[in-house]
Design a protein around this motif. Structure first.
Motif, mmCIF file in Angstrom:
data_model
loop_
_atom_site.group_PDB
_atom_site.id
_atom_site.type_symbol
_atom_site.label_atom_id
_atom_site.label_comp_id
_atom_site.label_asym_id
_atom_site.label_seq_id
_atom_site.Cartn_x
_atom_site.Cartn_y
_atom_site.Cartn_z
ATOM 1 N N GLN A 1 -10.152 23.657 46.650
ATOM 2 C CA GLN A 1 -11.145 23.373 47.841
ATOM 3 C C GLN A 1 -12.727 23.044 47.563
ATOM 4 O O GLN A 1 -13.180 22.525 48.546
ATOM 5 C CB GLN A 1 -10.841 24.656 48.733
ATOM 6 N N ILE A 2 -13.025 23.423 46.493
ATOM 7 C CA ILE A 2 -14.560 23.304 46.045
ATOM 8 C C ILE A 2 -14.632 21.740 45.689
ATOM 9 O O ILE A 2 -16.087 21.383 45.703
ATOM 10 C CB ILE A 2 -15.085 24.079 45.201
ATOM 11 N N VAL A 3 -13.535 21.224 45.105
ATOM 12 C CA VAL A 3 -14.131 19.957 44.265
ATOM 13 C C VAL A 3 -14.727 18.878 45.230
ATOM 14 O O VAL A 3 -15.679 18.257 44.807
ATOM 15 C CB VAL A 3 -12.394 19.083 44.080
ATOM 16 N N PRO A 4 -14.190 18.457 46.588
ATOM 17 C CA PRO A 4 -15.320 17.721 47.419
ATOM 18 C C PRO A 4 -16.635 18.078 47.379
ATOM 19 O O PRO A 4 -17.043 17.150 48.100
ATOM 20 C CB PRO A 4 -14.302 17.680 49.146
ATOM 21 N N TYR A 5 -16.875 19.350 47.711
ATOM 22 C CA TYR A 5 -18.181 19.724 47.757
ATOM 23 C C TYR A 5 -19.109 19.682 46.402
ATOM 24 O O TYR A 5 -20.232 20.345 46.442
ATOM 25 C CB TYR A 5 -18.256 21.294 48.218
ATOM 26 N N ILE A 6 -18.612 19.517 45.332
ATOM 27 C CA ILE A 6 -19.214 19.680 43.942
ATOM 28 C C ILE A 6 -20.644 18.831 43.768
ATOM 29 O O ILE A 6 -21.725 18.984 43.463
ATOM 30 C CB ILE A 6 -18.312 19.127 42.540
ATOM 31 N N LYS B 1 -20.217 27.770 50.674
ATOM 32 C CA LYS B 1 -19.616 29.248 50.945
ATOM 33 C C LYS B 1 -19.424 29.337 52.320
ATOM 34 O O LYS B 1 -18.327 29.673 52.928
ATOM 35 C CB LYS B 1 -20.473 30.316 50.535
ATOM 36 N N GLY B 2 -20.383 28.938 53.208
ATOM 37 C CA GLY B 2 -20.177 28.963 54.655
ATOM 38 C C GLY B 2 -19.275 28.072 55.030
ATOM 39 O O GLY B 2 -18.973 28.212 56.473
ATOM 40 N N THR B 3 -19.165 27.031 54.491
ATOM 41 C CA THR B 3 -18.133 25.856 54.989
ATOM 42 C C THR B 3 -16.737 26.157 54.882
ATOM 43 O O THR B 3 -15.823 25.939 55.864
ATOM 44 C CB THR B 3 -18.570 24.559 54.568
ATOM 45 N N ILE B 4 -16.325 26.608 53.503
ATOM 46 C CA ILE B 4 -15.041 26.811 53.314
ATOM 47 C C ILE B 4 -14.641 28.267 53.433
ATOM 48 O O ILE B 4 -13.636 28.744 53.086
ATOM 49 C CB ILE B 4 -14.619 26.287 51.831
ATOM 50 N N PHE B 5 -15.510 29.256 53.332
ATOM 51 C CA PHE B 5 -15.252 30.609 53.501
ATOM 52 C C PHE B 5 -14.826 31.210 52.361
ATOM 53 O O PHE B 5 -13.568 32.145 52.184
ATOM 54 C CB PHE B 5 -14.398 30.967 54.817
ATOM 55 N N TYR C 1 -16.245 32.716 48.532
ATOM 56 C CA TYR C 1 -17.467 33.030 47.832
ATOM 57 C C TYR C 1 -17.437 32.667 46.413
ATOM 58 O O TYR C 1 -18.344 32.314 45.661
ATOM 59 C CB TYR C 1 -17.775 34.748 48.038
ATOM 60 N N PHE C 2 -16.335 33.074 45.644
ATOM 61 C CA PHE C 2 -16.430 33.103 44.235
ATOM 62 C C PHE C 2 -16.577 31.531 43.706
ATOM 63 O O PHE C 2 -17.518 31.359 42.947
ATOM 64 C CB PHE C 2 -14.846 33.587 43.827
ATOM 65 N N GLU C 3 -15.731 30.719 44.171
ATOM 66 C CA GLU C 3 -15.825 29.356 43.495
ATOM 67 C C GLU C 3 -17.308 28.703 43.735
ATOM 68 O O GLU C 3 -17.457 28.140 42.923
ATOM 69 C CB GLU C 3 -14.887 28.452 44.256
ATOM 70 N N PRO C 4 -17.669 28.731 44.870
ATOM 71 C CA PRO C 4 -19.159 28.090 45.115
ATOM 72 C C PRO C 4 -20.199 28.806 44.035
ATOM 73 O O PRO C 4 -20.935 28.067 43.327
ATOM 74 C CB PRO C 4 -19.640 28.153 46.344
ATOM 75 N N TYR C 5 -20.087 30.000 43.860
ATOM 76 C CA TYR C 5 -21.146 30.773 43.191
ATOM 77 C C TYR C 5 -20.865 30.675 41.693
ATOM 78 O O TYR C 5 -21.762 30.473 40.830
ATOM 79 C CB TYR C 5 -21.167 32.369 43.399
ATOM 80 N N MET C 6 -19.608 30.516 41.492
ATOM 81 C CA MET C 6 -19.284 30.213 40.226
ATOM 82 C C MET C 6 -19.854 28.943 39.625
ATOM 83 O O MET C 6 -20.291 28.654 38.429
ATOM 84 C CB MET C 6 -17.722 30.256 39.622
ATOM 85 N N MET C 7 -19.652 27.905 40.474
ATOM 86 C CA MET C 7 -20.207 26.614 40.042
ATOM 87 C C MET C 7 -21.945 26.470 40.030
ATOM 88 O O MET C 7 -22.397 26.015 39.083
ATOM 89 C CB MET C 7 -19.892 25.533 41.283
#
Length: 219
Positions: free
Chosen positions: A7-12, A180-184, A186-192
């Protein structure tokens, strides 16, 4: 574990854009903080008691209060006190410059006092003016001695720059918050974000080691 990094790939790319803001604040603040810290250090070792006291009091205030308080004060109180609508970048750079200058001044002061007194006496005996002695003889040696401490301050500032997200400046942390607010999640964007900070710190550490090695070889 409820993890889905797909889910986070498009936002990297969006999170990576935050590197610009992080590096911009860090680099400008470190350079300006070094010059401001150098001035404070010279004031602290001067014989002008009033200026000496003011420099010590300044350092005490900025080292004794939370950085996030200083940042929010500069950003939100400046328009109220001066009528000037300070930008997020200006507030961040000003705050980090003033804060890092306080810490760097103590480091530089220690480095200056650690220079062999024979260097001071030789320069005075040769009639070298005080400002030339400082710029050409004392400060270069002091900086060489305190390089590791300056690198540590830069690394600390790089990590502390994440606080600019509290005033909405687009950096790594702020962009991670947006994702985080877009995909709801926390872990994945903060890990990135954590990985990006870690990589930058490791690169900075490696550059510092190379500089130290070259400086030792030049002795």
């Amino acid at each position: 574990m409820n993890l889905d990094f797909a889910q986070i790939v498009p936002y990297i790319p969006f999170i990576l854009e935050g590197i610009k803001g992080t590096l911009l604040v860090t680099l400008i603040s470190v350079v300006l903080g070094f010059f401001w810290g150098s001035i404070l250090a010279l004031i602290k070792i001067s014989n002008v008691k009033l200026l000496n006291w003011l420099a010590v009091a300044y350092t005490s205030v900025f080292r004794g209060t939370p950085l996030i308080l200083q940042l929010t004060f500069v950003y939100f109180a400046t328009p109220q006190l001066t009528g000037y609508n300070i930008s997020q970048l200006e507030a961040a750079v000003l705050t980090f410059t003033l804060n890092s200058g306080a810490y760097i001044s103590e480091t530089i002061r220690g480095g200056i006092l650690a220079v062999d007194k024979g260097q001071w006496e030789a320069a005075k005996a040769l009639g070298v003016p005080y400002h030339r002695m400082m710029l050409d003889i004392i400060l270069p040696q002091a900086v060489k001695n305190i390089l590791p401490a300056l690198v540590n301050e830069t690394i600390a500032l790089l990590k502390e720059s994440a606080l600019v997200s509290t005033i909405g400046l687009a950096d790594i942390m702020q962009n991670a918050n947006v994702v985080k607010g877009t995909i709801f999640r926390y872990f994945e964007p903060y890990m990135m974000a954590g990985i990006l900070y870690y990589v930058m710190v490791m690169i900075l550490t490696w550059v510092a080691r190379v500089l130290e090695r070259r400086m030792r070889l030049s002795d």
